[in-house]
Design a protein around this motif. Sequence first.
Motif, PDB file in Angstrom:
ATOM      1  N   GLU A  16       0.763  -1.169   0.090  1.00 14.44           N
ATOM      2  CA  GLU A  16       0.071  -0.046   0.025  1.00 14.44           C
ATOM      3  C   GLU A  16       0.773   1.249  -0.114  1.00 14.44           C
ATOM      4  O   GLU A  16       0.422   2.207  -0.737  1.00 14.44           O
ATOM      5  N   LEU A  17       1.912   1.369   0.877  1.00 20.81           N
ATOM      6  CA  LEU A  17       2.807   2.524   0.785  1.00 20.81           C
ATOM      7  C   LEU A  17       3.484   2.668  -0.628  1.00 20.81           C
ATOM      8  O   LEU A  17       3.646   3.663  -0.862  1.00 20.81           O
ATOM      9  N   TRP A  20       1.198   4.256  -3.006  1.00 18.80           N
ATOM     10  CA  TRP A  20       0.883   5.539  -2.497  1.00 18.80           C
ATOM     11  C   TRP A  20       1.913   6.151  -3.265  1.00 18.80           C
ATOM     12  O   TRP A  20       1.772   7.316  -3.871  1.00 18.80           O
ATOM     13  N   GLU A  21       3.302   5.789  -3.080  1.00 17.22           N
ATOM     14  CA  GLU A  21       4.489   6.655  -3.513  1.00 17.22           C
ATOM     15  C   GLU A  21       4.431   6.645  -5.037  1.00 17.22           C
ATOM     16  O   GLU A  21       4.840   7.698  -5.650  1.00 17.22           O
ATOM     17  N   LYS A  23       1.813   6.729  -7.011  1.00 18.04           N
ATOM     18  CA  LYS A  23       0.757   7.724  -7.326  1.00 18.04           C
ATOM     19  C   LYS A  23       1.154   8.991  -6.946  1.00 18.04           C
ATOM     20  O   LYS A  23       0.880   9.889  -7.945  1.00 18.04           O
ATOM     21  N   GLY A 118      -4.527  11.294   0.207  1.00 15.62           N
ATOM     22  CA  GLY A 118      -3.895  10.747   1.266  1.00 15.62           C
ATOM     23  C   GLY A 118      -4.685   9.926   2.058  1.00 15.62           C
ATOM     24  O   GLY A 118      -4.325   8.872   2.577  1.00 15.62           O
ATOM     25  N   GLU A 120      -6.873   7.897   1.395  1.00 13.89           N
ATOM     26  CA  GLU A 120      -6.679   6.696   0.892  1.00 13.89           C
ATOM     27  C   GLU A 120      -5.896   5.399   1.532  1.00 13.89           C
ATOM     28  O   GLU A 120      -6.178   4.542   1.700  1.00 13.89           O
ATOM     29  N   LEU A 121      -4.758   6.019   1.411  1.00 13.68           N
ATOM     30  CA  LEU A 121      -3.481   5.171   2.098  1.00 13.68           C
ATOM     31  C   LEU A 121      -3.953   4.920   3.518  1.00 13.68           C
ATOM     32  O   LEU A 121      -3.877   3.560   3.932  1.00 13.68           O
ATOM     33  N   TRP A 122      -4.122   6.001   4.345  1.00 19.19           N
ATOM     34  CA  TRP A 122      -4.469   5.696   5.750  1.00 19.19           C
ATOM     35  C   TRP A 122      -5.821   4.645   5.959  1.00 19.19           C
ATOM     36  O   TRP A 122      -5.490   3.865   6.691  1.00 19.19           O
ATOM     37  N   ILE A 125      -4.337   1.065   5.239  1.00 23.06           N
ATOM     38  CA  ILE A 125      -3.508   0.321   6.265  1.00 23.06           C
ATOM     39  C   ILE A 125      -4.265   0.233   7.550  1.00 23.06           C
ATOM     40  O   ILE A 125      -3.362  -0.147   8.776  1.00 23.06           O
ATOM     41  N   SER A 139       4.539   8.582   6.478  1.00 28.23           N
ATOM     42  CA  SER A 139       4.905   7.186   6.168  1.00 28.23           C
ATOM     43  C   SER A 139       5.743   7.077   4.884  1.00 28.23           C
ATOM     44  O   SER A 139       5.823   7.975   4.073  1.00 28.23           O
TER      45      SER A 139
END
Length: 201
Positions: A16-17, A20-21, A23, A118, A120-122, A125, A139
Amino acid sequence: MTHYFYKSESPEVVAELMAWEAKKAVFDAARLRLKEVFGAPGSPMKSGTTLYVGGVKLSADSALDPHWCRPDDFGYRSLRVAAKPPKGITKEERAAIREEHKRLLALWEEHCPGRVDGDELWRAIGINNGSIWLSGGISFAQDGVGYFAFGFEINQERHDALVSSGQGTNGWVDGAVEIFPREYEAARLAKLEPKSEAAHG
């Protein structure tokens, strides 16, 4: 503010991290490519946990005023919703300005990257978005490990107890273990090193 540092080797969390990075990287590349369209890169704006482009770094020349708002404190100018022709010009000149503005709006629509959320990331996870908004959270992934710095403490036992009792909770990151600040900082510097080398290379 006190910060709490964690890492997780959970493949799902790291994935997931990294997503996100990736994106964010796509967003930044598109933001910088605005230079090819408008002559200057887009602004790296942030509202809460959302990244967006608010304008481009154009000169303060008044000739741009019919199409662009005046520069902000950082020199970025946002494209006006509608053209603002100056007074004292001919009808034909006004029409030309409006036509040019339509062209600029179309280019903005085509090339300006959309907002990146952001939250969406939190959510993915397992962290409560409200906790991030109130206390902050950072993160990143490095060498197959996810690293976190929160302005709040996460504790799995307390999290599970709050969930079972129906109370609110900051959430829990799968596989998270608390680490010393120096371990987090070493990973952060290692993450930044390739960017620094690219900037000087």
